[in-house]
Design a protein around this motif. Sequence first.
Motif, PDB file in Angstrom:
ATOM      1  N   ALA A 244       0.904  -1.183  -0.071  1.00  0.00           N
ATOM      2  CA  ALA A 244       0.115   0.007   0.008  1.00  0.00           C
ATOM      3  C   ALA A 244       0.812   1.367  -0.070  1.00  0.00           C
ATOM      4  CB  ALA A 244      -0.909   0.054   1.213  1.00  0.00           C
ATOM      5  N   SER A 245       2.028   1.409   0.514  1.00  0.00           N
ATOM      6  CA  SER A 245       3.039   2.425   0.698  1.00  0.00           C
ATOM      7  C   SER A 245       3.588   2.670  -0.662  1.00  0.00           C
ATOM      8  CB  SER A 245       3.862   2.334   2.001  1.00  0.00           C
ATOM      9  OG  SER A 245       4.571   1.109   1.754  1.00  0.00           O
ATOM     10  N   SER A 246       3.509   1.724  -1.445  1.00  0.00           N
ATOM     11  CA  SER A 246       4.474   1.835  -2.851  1.00  0.00           C
ATOM     12  C   SER A 246       3.622   2.510  -3.897  1.00  0.00           C
ATOM     13  CB  SER A 246       4.868   0.290  -3.265  1.00  0.00           C
ATOM     14  OG  SER A 246       3.695  -0.382  -3.722  1.00  0.00           O
ATOM     15  N   THR A 247       2.439   2.952  -3.580  1.00  0.00           N
ATOM     16  CA  THR A 247       1.733   3.743  -4.601  1.00  0.00           C
ATOM     17  C   THR A 247       1.190   5.025  -3.749  1.00  0.00           C
ATOM     18  OG1 THR A 247      -0.407   2.521  -4.215  1.00  0.00           O
ATOM     19  CG2 THR A 247       1.017   1.673  -6.049  1.00  0.00           C
ATOM     20  N   LEU A 248       0.830   5.897  -4.887  1.00  0.00           N
ATOM     21  CA  LEU A 248       0.022   6.992  -4.186  1.00  0.00           C
ATOM     22  C   LEU A 248      -1.107   7.763  -5.123  1.00  0.00           C
ATOM     23  CD1 LEU A 248      -0.206   9.748  -2.067  1.00  0.00           C
ATOM     24  CD2 LEU A 248       1.716  10.551  -3.517  1.00  0.00           C
ATOM     25  N   ARG A 249      -2.182   8.008  -4.826  1.00  0.00           N
ATOM     26  CA  ARG A 249      -3.307   8.452  -5.944  1.00  0.00           C
ATOM     27  C   ARG A 249      -2.958   9.969  -5.931  1.00  0.00           C
ATOM     28  NH1 ARG A 249      -7.089   6.477  -8.226  1.00  0.00           N
ATOM     29  NH2 ARG A 249      -7.275   4.572  -7.203  1.00  0.00           N
ATOM     30  N   CYS A 250      -2.909  10.545  -7.177  1.00  0.00           N
ATOM     31  CA  CYS A 250      -3.021  11.980  -7.443  1.00  0.00           C
ATOM     32  C   CYS A 250      -4.090  12.234  -8.300  1.00  0.00           C
ATOM     33  CB  CYS A 250      -1.513  12.388  -8.119  1.00  0.00           C
ATOM     34  SG  CYS A 250       0.018  12.313  -6.984  1.00  0.00           S
ATOM     35  N   ASN A 251      -5.095  12.844  -7.803  1.00  0.00           N
ATOM     36  CA  ASN A 251      -6.060  13.153  -8.620  1.00  0.00           C
ATOM     37  C   ASN A 251      -6.750  11.758  -8.984  1.00  0.00           C
ATOM     38  OD1 ASN A 251      -5.725  15.988  -8.486  1.00  0.00           O
ATOM     39  ND2 ASN A 251      -4.223  15.746 -10.387  1.00  0.00           N
TER      40      ASN A 251
ATOM     41  N   GLN B 260      -5.146   9.411 -10.776  1.00  0.00           N
ATOM     42  CA  GLN B 260      -4.380   8.621 -11.376  1.00  0.00           C
ATOM     43  C   GLN B 260      -3.190   7.757 -10.329  1.00  0.00           C
ATOM     44  OE1 GLN B 260      -2.136  10.921 -14.071  1.00  0.00           O
ATOM     45  NE2 GLN B 260      -3.757  10.150 -15.957  1.00  0.00           N
ATOM     46  N   LEU B 261      -2.618   6.910 -10.456  1.00  0.00           N
ATOM     47  CA  LEU B 261      -1.692   6.377  -9.408  1.00  0.00           C
ATOM     48  C   LEU B 261      -0.288   6.469  -9.918  1.00  0.00           C
ATOM     49  CD1 LEU B 261      -3.467   2.870  -8.530  1.00  0.00           C
ATOM     50  CD2 LEU B 261      -3.069   4.919  -7.067  1.00  0.00           C
ATOM     51  N   ILE B 262       0.431   6.706  -8.797  1.00  0.00           N
ATOM     52  CA  ILE B 262       1.940   6.771  -9.165  1.00  0.00           C
ATOM     53  C   ILE B 262       2.412   5.656  -8.387  1.00  0.00           C
ATOM     54  CG2 ILE B 262       2.258   9.076  -9.838  1.00  0.00           C
ATOM     55  CD1 ILE B 262       3.125   9.570  -6.823  1.00  0.00           C
ATOM     56  N   SER B 263       3.706   5.092  -9.078  1.00  0.00           N
ATOM     57  CA  SER B 263       4.115   4.007  -8.192  1.00  0.00           C
ATOM     58  C   SER B 263       5.740   4.112  -8.184  1.00  0.00           C
ATOM     59  CB  SER B 263       3.772   2.504  -9.137  1.00  0.00           C
ATOM     60  OG  SER B 263       2.507   2.445  -9.200  1.00  0.00           O
TER      61      SER B 263
ATOM     62  N   GLN C  59      10.533  11.180 -12.610  1.00  0.00           N
ATOM     63  CA  GLN C  59      10.022  12.749 -12.120  1.00  0.00           C
ATOM     64  C   GLN C  59       9.070  13.059 -13.075  1.00  0.00           C
ATOM     65  OE1 GLN C  59      13.954  14.574 -11.493  1.00  0.00           O
ATOM     66  NE2 GLN C  59      13.465  14.261  -9.083  1.00  0.00           N
ATOM     67  N   ARG C  60       9.252  13.105 -14.558  1.00  0.00           N
ATOM     68  CA  ARG C  60       8.589  13.907 -15.369  1.00  0.00           C
ATOM     69  C   ARG C  60       6.939  13.247 -15.225  1.00  0.00           C
ATOM     70  NH1 ARG C  60       7.817  18.230 -17.386  1.00  0.00           N
ATOM     71  NH2 ARG C  60      10.000  18.525 -17.344  1.00  0.00           N
ATOM     72  N   SER C  61       6.910  11.923 -15.394  1.00  0.00           N
ATOM     73  CA  SER C  61       5.678  11.194 -15.134  1.00  0.00           C
ATOM     74  C   SER C  61       4.921  11.618 -13.944  1.00  0.00           C
ATOM     75  CB  SER C  61       5.840   9.717 -14.978  1.00  0.00           C
ATOM     76  OG  SER C  61       4.752   9.105 -14.954  1.00  0.00           O
TER      77      SER C  61
ATOM     78  N   LEU D 133       5.352  14.330 -12.220  1.00  0.00           N
ATOM     79  CA  LEU D 133       4.845  15.766 -12.411  1.00  0.00           C
ATOM     80  C   LEU D 133       3.739  16.013 -13.189  1.00  0.00           C
ATOM     81  CD1 LEU D 133       5.712  18.560 -11.668  1.00  0.00           C
ATOM     82  CD2 LEU D 133       7.185  18.580 -13.776  1.00  0.00           C
ATOM     83  N   ASN D 134       3.641  15.021 -14.236  1.00  0.00           N
ATOM     84  CA  ASN D 134       2.472  15.260 -15.137  1.00  0.00           C
ATOM     85  C   ASN D 134       1.111  14.805 -14.381  1.00  0.00           C
ATOM     86  OD1 ASN D 134       3.800  16.209 -17.293  1.00  0.00           O
ATOM     87  ND2 ASN D 134       4.125  14.172 -18.317  1.00  0.00           N
ATOM     88  N   LYS D 135       1.558  13.690 -13.493  1.00  0.00           N
ATOM     89  CA  LYS D 135       0.030  13.170 -12.798  1.00  0.00           C
ATOM     90  C   LYS D 135      -0.297  13.885 -11.626  1.00  0.00           C
ATOM     91  CE  LYS D 135       0.940   8.146 -14.336  1.00  0.00           C
ATOM     92  NZ  LYS D 135       1.317   7.051 -13.831  1.00  0.00           N
ATOM     93  N   CYS D 136       0.669  14.575 -10.796  1.00  0.00           N
ATOM     94  CA  CYS D 136       0.331  15.080  -9.617  1.00  0.00           C
ATOM     95  C   CYS D 136       0.621  16.565  -9.694  1.00  0.00           C
ATOM     96  CB  CYS D 136       1.207  14.630  -8.610  1.00  0.00           C
ATOM     97  SG  CYS D 136       1.451  12.711  -8.107  1.00  0.00           S
ATOM     98  N   GLY D 137       1.367  16.941 -10.642  1.00  0.00           N
ATOM     99  CA  GLY D 137       1.380  18.689 -10.650  1.00  0.00           C
ATOM    100  C   GLY D 137       2.307  18.814 -10.202  1.00  0.00           C
ATOM    101  N   THR D 138       2.719  20.425  -9.719  1.00  0.00           N
ATOM    102  CA  THR D 138       3.703  20.758  -9.243  1.00  0.00           C
ATOM    103  C   THR D 138       3.668  20.605  -7.647  1.00  0.00           C
ATOM    104  OG1 THR D 138       3.772  22.768 -10.706  1.00  0.00           O
ATOM    105  CG2 THR D 138       5.072  23.059  -8.693  1.00  0.00           C
TER     106      THR D 138
END
Length: 102
Positions: free
Chosen positions: A23-30, A32-35, A40-42, A44-49
């Motif tokens: 569970a701690s290896s992912t984070l929901r941004c809006n 979308q999920l980041i893993s 970094q670019r990905s 930034l695109n998913k979560c914003g600044t």
Amino acid sequence: MPKNLLIASCLLLLSLASFNSQASSTLRCNSQLISLGEKQRSVLNKCGTPTDKTFIGYKQVVNIYRHTHEVRIDEWLYGPRYGMYHLLRFEGGVLVKISSRR
């Protein structure tokens, strides 16, 4: 019978521990999920600044050919989102750690 109960309890605890680490290896941004492993670019695109970016320093890494090189370490802070701060650690531009705190 108590021995079987003890074994079952241990198995349950082990399965819960592995669930928490996943569970701690992912984070929901809006929406979308980041893993871990994302660039970094990905992120930034998913979560914003991020709220804050911090340069930590450099770390020496040894590759499979036993060559050493330095990678940059950065930490990005997002939040507060619903009272939580999310700290993302990047090594060499790759997400290696996600942690959260209130």
